[in-house]
Every structure is written in structure tokens, then in C-alpha cells.
Design an enzyme around this catalytic site. Structure first.
Site, PDB file in Angstrom:
ATOM      1  N   SER A  25      48.939 -10.099  70.377  1.00 29.45           N
ATOM      2  CA  SER A  25      46.999  -9.527  69.786  1.00 29.45           C
ATOM      3  C   SER A  25      46.409 -10.255  71.358  1.00 29.45           C
ATOM      4  O   SER A  25      45.596  -9.228  70.976  1.00 29.45           O
ATOM      5  CB  SER A  25      46.624  -9.621  68.264  1.00 29.45           C
ATOM      6  OG  SER A  25      47.681  -9.234  67.509  1.00 29.45           O
ATOM      7  N   ARG A  29      43.673  -8.464  74.500  1.00 28.65           N
ATOM      8  CA  ARG A  29      42.996  -8.696  74.407  1.00 28.65           C
ATOM      9  C   ARG A  29      42.533  -9.609  75.318  1.00 28.65           C
ATOM     10  O   ARG A  29      41.270  -9.173  75.938  1.00 28.65           O
ATOM     11  CB  ARG A  29      42.293  -9.329  72.802  1.00 28.65           C
ATOM     12  CG  ARG A  29      42.468  -8.511  71.829  1.00 28.65           C
ATOM     13  CD  ARG A  29      41.929  -9.493  70.318  1.00 28.65           C
ATOM     14  NE  ARG A  29      42.434  -8.158  68.571  1.00 28.65           N
ATOM     15  CZ  ARG A  29      43.564  -7.862  68.393  1.00 28.65           C
ATOM     16  NH1 ARG A  29      44.269  -7.777  69.248  1.00 28.65           N
ATOM     17  NH2 ARG A  29      42.639  -7.320  67.012  1.00 28.65           N
ATOM     18  N   ARG A 125      51.217   8.629  65.528  1.00 32.78           N
ATOM     19  CA  ARG A 125      50.959   7.137  64.563  1.00 32.78           C
ATOM     20  C   ARG A 125      49.072   7.965  64.899  1.00 32.78           C
ATOM     21  O   ARG A 125      49.172   8.753  65.693  1.00 32.78           O
ATOM     22  CB  ARG A 125      50.366   6.169  65.385  1.00 32.78           C
ATOM     23  CG  ARG A 125      52.664   5.799  64.539  1.00 32.78           C
ATOM     24  CD  ARG A 125      51.965   4.388  65.892  1.00 32.78           C
ATOM     25  NE  ARG A 125      51.692   3.336  64.684  1.00 32.78           N
ATOM     26  CZ  ARG A 125      51.177   1.874  65.276  1.00 32.78           C
ATOM     27  NH1 ARG A 125      51.943   1.754  66.300  1.00 32.78           N
ATOM     28  NH2 ARG A 125      50.500   0.886  64.806  1.00 32.78           N
ATOM     29  N   SER A 169      41.910  -2.481  59.647  1.00 28.11           N
ATOM     30  CA  SER A 169      43.093  -2.165  60.358  1.00 28.11           C
ATOM     31  C   SER A 169      42.115  -2.917  61.798  1.00 28.11           C
ATOM     32  O   SER A 169      40.979  -2.594  61.795  1.00 28.11           O
ATOM     33  CB  SER A 169      42.922  -0.868  60.848  1.00 28.11           C
ATOM     34  OG  SER A 169      43.190  -1.065  62.721  1.00 28.11           O
ATOM     35  N   GLN A 171      42.800  -3.755  64.550  1.00 30.62           N
ATOM     36  CA  GLN A 171      43.052  -2.463  65.479  1.00 30.62           C
ATOM     37  C   GLN A 171      42.013  -1.581  65.702  1.00 30.62           C
ATOM     38  O   GLN A 171      40.812  -1.561  67.078  1.00 30.62           O
ATOM     39  CB  GLN A 171      43.755  -1.403  66.552  1.00 30.62           C
ATOM     40  CG  GLN A 171      45.034  -2.368  66.263  1.00 30.62           C
ATOM     41  CD  GLN A 171      46.825  -1.558  65.935  1.00 30.62           C
ATOM     42  OE1 GLN A 171      46.688  -0.110  66.095  1.00 30.62           O
ATOM     43  NE2 GLN A 171      48.107  -2.326  66.770  1.00 30.62           N
ATOM     44  N   ASP A 321      52.788  -7.800  59.907  1.00 32.04           N
ATOM     45  CA  ASP A 321      53.627  -7.358  60.426  1.00 32.04           C
ATOM     46  C   ASP A 321      55.246  -8.048  60.050  1.00 32.04           C
ATOM     47  O   ASP A 321      55.671  -8.044  60.662  1.00 32.04           O
ATOM     48  CB  ASP A 321      53.322  -7.743  62.114  1.00 32.04           C
ATOM     49  CG  ASP A 321      52.148  -6.517  62.769  1.00 32.04           C
ATOM     50  OD1 ASP A 321      52.183  -6.035  62.062  1.00 32.04           O
ATOM     51  OD2 ASP A 321      51.471  -7.244  63.462  1.00 32.04           O
ATOM     52  N   LYS A 348      53.317   2.413  61.157  1.00 33.89           N
ATOM     53  CA  LYS A 348      53.821   1.291  61.766  1.00 33.89           C
ATOM     54  C   LYS A 348      54.198   1.702  63.373  1.00 33.89           C
ATOM     55  O   LYS A 348      54.462   3.216  62.972  1.00 33.89           O
ATOM     56  CB  LYS A 348      54.083  -0.130  61.072  1.00 33.89           C
ATOM     57  CG  LYS A 348      53.393  -0.963  60.303  1.00 33.89           C
ATOM     58  CD  LYS A 348      51.644  -0.999  61.234  1.00 33.89           C
ATOM     59  CE  LYS A 348      50.810  -2.047  60.492  1.00 33.89           C
ATOM     60  NZ  LYS A 348      49.645  -1.760  61.624  1.00 33.89           N
TER      61      LYS A 348
END
Ligand code: S3P
Length: 438
Positions: A25, A29, A125, A169, A171, A321, A348
Site C-alpha cells: 500500500s 502510494r 472487479r 474501502s 482504495q 487482507d 478481492k
């Protein structure tokens, strides 16, 4: 790499100290934010996985200059909204939901149409969860029934928005925050709790951000900025990768492990809370703060008398996760564990709730699976006698790693396909296992 791996024996007791790969992550980023900086940003210990390579390739196609020097990645950028690219550009996010969803937030200004594609798993997704809020900024999108490919046609004049992100989320939240960074005025976001790396990076970079928190929601205001300072960053280890070795150690007799330098951001360590409640022997030592993130060393010992858990739903986002590997601990518990409100697990890289349950059933563990929950009937003395084959799981890296840990701790004969799936998030997984076994 091989088509499959064969495991026929449990792992022998071990005592090791390991370092794991950089946090996924934070690595994604870092690269995306570095692409908005005026000047040079440097990252050390950036995760060298396929998701990050896809990120760097997308940024290169958008005109960002990227170089590697040994363990260092350097990104040179010309600032916010400075992407330069040809007409009809196609960006490939590969397997990465984080990249696919976050990068759209940076493209709301795109002067030319950009097409976003991904691999077979990513193409299944939902992308409407980000295109719906991004439309409100003024950008236009064409989707294939909520899914990839997505074509984005940006706006010259983005307008700040008010949005309620109610999935939890990170994301989705981060995509909106990156769009807000590019938009004059104040964007208001009410977001169900999720990992807060983007908020911490914005704070560190002094991007105008105000956050107030209630029990279930965060209220985030971001004011668009014209210029941001360079972002030099040393990426800590990924707790989601560490989790596989935590469980390997907990479920192996007479073993100990120290996992050095792991990101222990409170919004990520649901797995530690849950496993401790299940009687797993874990300690975090040497805690420190780095640019707003918490880091520590994780100490784990073989654990006995594993207890079942009725997992509070409020833990779900901070362990999202890690559920597959937590399910293995539930399989070892004396009693029934219950995980609820976790339909999101089927959104996922693969339908993890369904596949996780199927793997447990193949091992001889009873489950009661519903759309939104699972009950796992643990068997502390489980002996696996049949041969288990793990195949056709959309190459979900975490299904591969869960199955490998299961084979090494529960025994039996396992044939696990697609070892190259680990390249998505944790390329050193098998190498570290080898180090532990020798
Ligand atoms: C991530 C957020 C989570 C997580 C994913 C990484 C991120 O997804 O499952 O692996 O870096 O923001 P959601 O935000 O969709 O829950």
C-alpha cells in the site's frame, strides 16, 4: 517459475529472524504521490513486485521519469497535473486494484482520453465504486458494466465534492483524496474506517487536510494544492506479508520468529488483535514512529490451546487482507469461530470467502458459509490424509500463500499451482521459507 509446488511434509521446528518485503500500500502510494511532486523523490526498500512495476510502468507512460539505483527508486516529476502523454493512451494496472483505483483519481484532469485495463482478475472487479465519486468532480467515464476497461475523459475545471464513502474501502477513499489534491477548493469526505496511509502521507507533506474521527467514520477535508514537496521515504515491511510467517510460527511446534521492521499502523493490525484473542503468542517490540507511520518488530512463538473467535465486524477493515490466513488459525482452534459482515472478501483478487471455505472443506474442516459470513468448526487434532490440489484460483497471491502455510503446518500432500502468483505482492515469500527450513 514452476507450474506448481509439491509439499509432502510439515515444516520442522525453527528459530529465525527475518526481514520481509516492503509494504504494498505504501509503495504504490509513494510512487503515485511522487508523480505529483515538483522535483525529485527517493524511496528505499520499495516493494519490487508486479503491482509496483505496473504502477511505475503506468507513470512512465504518463511521462514521469523513473530510475532505479540498487535499493533506491528515484522519481522526477514536474508537479501536480503535469502528466504528458499521447492520444489514445492505454494504461495497464495488471492485477492491482489499488493502482487501478488510485490512478483514476490523478487522471480527472486528463486532456486526452485514457483507457485503463487490467488482468483477468482485475477485470472482474467493481470500478464504479471509484468512478461514481470521480464523476462528481466533473470527469466522464465509460465502463464495461461497472468493470474494466474504463475510459476516462477528464475535465478542465474540476469542482470539489461532498461524498460519503460507505464501503470502508481505502482504495476508494484514497482515489477521492488524490482527485481532491488536484481540485481547487475544499472536498469533504465522510468515510467508513479503513487504512489511513494516504491521510498520513498528506499530513507529512503538509497538504491541507483536516480529519475528525467518530467511532465508525472519519470526516476528511482536503483542500487542493498547487505545489507539493518531494517525498523521500523508507518503506517498512508489509504486515499483510508478515501475517503468513506469524501463522506459520504459531502453528509449528517449538518455534520462534522475529519479523523486523514491519508497518504496524493501527488501521492495519486487526490480524494481531484477532490472533492474540485466539491465544497466539505475539508481541510487538521496538515500536517507533516514522513520518507518521508506526513501525515495530514482531515476535511470535508456537502457540497452544488456540481459542475460537466471534470476530467483531469492526475489525474487518483492519484485517481485510489477512482473513485467509486467520481462517487457518480458526481451523486449529478448539470450537467454532464466526466471521461476519465479510461479503467484501469476495470482491478481492479472487472470491476469497468462497475459495477460503472450499480449501478448509478439502482439508476436512466443516464450515457454514453464507454470502456475508462464515462459521469455521476448528479441529485441533486434524490429520490430513488426502492429497489436496489448489488450482484455478485466478492466481490470487494470498490463496497460494495461505495454501502453502496450510501444507507446512497441517501436513498431508499438497499440489499448489501458480507459485508465480507471489510476484504480485511478496516475491521473496518462497525464498524466506527456504531460509527458514535450512
Ligand atoms: C488497499 C486497500 C484494501 C486492500 C488492498 C490494498 C490499499 O482494499 O484489500 O489490498 O492499499 O488501499 P479496499 O480499499 O478495496 O478494501
Amino acid at each position: 517459475m514452476k507450474k506448481f509446488i509439491l509439499i509432502k511434509n510439515k515444516i520442522k521446528p525453527f528459530e529465525k529472524k527475518i526481514y520481509i518485503d516492503g509494504d504494498k500500500s505504501l509503495s504504490i502510494r509513494w510512487a503515485l504521490i511522487a508523480s505529483q511532486v515538483n522535483g525529485k523523490s527517493v524511496a528505499k526498500n520499495l516493494l519490487k513486485s508486479e503491482d509496483i512495476l505496473s504502477t511505475l510502468n503506468c507513470l512512465k507512460k504518463l511521462g514521469v521519469k523513473i530510475k532505479f539505483r540498487r535499493d533506491t527508486c528515484i522519481i522526477k516529476s514536474k508537479g501536480i497535473n503535469s502528466f504528458k502523454y499521447k492520444n489514445n493512451l492505454t494504461l495497464n494496472a495488471g492485477n492491482s486494484g489499488t493502482l487501478g483505483r488510485l490512478i483514476l483519481g490523478l487522471l480527472i484532469h486528463s486532456k486526452k482520453k485514457v483507457k485503463l485495463v487490467g488482468d483477468k482478475s482485475l477485470s472482474k472487479r467493481d470500478f464504479s465504486r471509484v468512478t461514481n465519486p470521480l464523476k462528481k468532480f466533473g470527469a466522464s467515464f465509460k465502463l464495461n458494466q461497472k468493470k474494466l476497461p474504463v475510459i476516462i475523459d477528464g475535465t478542465k475545471n474540476p469542482k470539489p465534492i461532498k461524498y460519503f464513502e460507505n464501503i470502508g474501502s481505502a482504495q476508494c477513499k484514497s482515489s477521492i483524496m488524490l482527485a481532491a489534491l488536484n481540485t481547487p477548493g475544499k472536498t469533504h469526505l465522510k468515510a467508513k474506517k479503513s487504512r489511513d496511509h494516504t491521510e498520513l502521507l498528506f499530513k507529512y507533506l503538509k497538504i491541507p487536510i483536516k480529519i475528525s474521527k467518530t467511532k465508525n467514520f472519519d470526516f476528511i477535508d482536503v483542500i487542493g494544492k498547487k505545489k507539493i514537496n518531494s517525498l523521500n521515504y523508507k518503506i517498512p515491511g508489509d504486515i499483510s506479508s508478515a501475517a503468513f510467517f506469524i501463522v506459520l510460527t504459531a502453528l509449528t511446534k517449538n518455534s520462534k520468529i522475529i519479523i523486523k521492521n514491519v508497518n504496524i499502523n493501527p488501521s492495519r493490525i486487526g490480524v494481531i488483535y484477532i490472533l492474540k484473542k485466539m491465544n497466539v503468542n505475539i508481541l510487538i517490540k521496538n515500536k517507533r514512529t516514522y513520518k507518521g507511520e508506526k513501525i515495530g518488530d514482531i515476535y511470535v512463538k508456537s502457540s497452544h490451546n488456540i481459542k475460537p473467535i466471534n470476530c467483531p465486524s469492526k475489525m474487518n477493515s483492519s484485517a481485510i487482507d489477512e482473513f485467509l490466513i486467520i481462517f487457518l488459525v480458526a481451523a486449529k482452534a478448539k470450537g467454532v469461530s464466526y466471521f461476519k459482515d465479510i461479503a467484501e472478501l469476495n470482491q478481492k483478487e479472487s472470491p476469497r470467502l468462497n475459495l477460503g471455505s472450499k480449501i478448509l472443506n478439502n482439508m476436512g474442516i466443516k464450515t457454514k458459509l453464507k454470502k456475508n459470513s462464515i462459521k469455521i468448526y476448528g479441529k485441533p487434532d486434524l490429520k490430513i490424509k488426502n492429497c489436496i490440489e489448489i488450482k484455478n484460483y485466478l492466481k490470487d497471491h494470498r490463496i497460494f500463500m495461505m495454501s502453502t502455510i496450510s501444507a507446512l503446518t497441517f501436513g498431508g500432500e499438497w499440489k499448489i499451482y501458480d507459485p508465480d502468483s507471489i510476484k504480485t505482492s511478496f516475491p521473496s515469500f518462497l525464498k524466506i521459507l527456504k531460509k527458514i527450513t535450512t
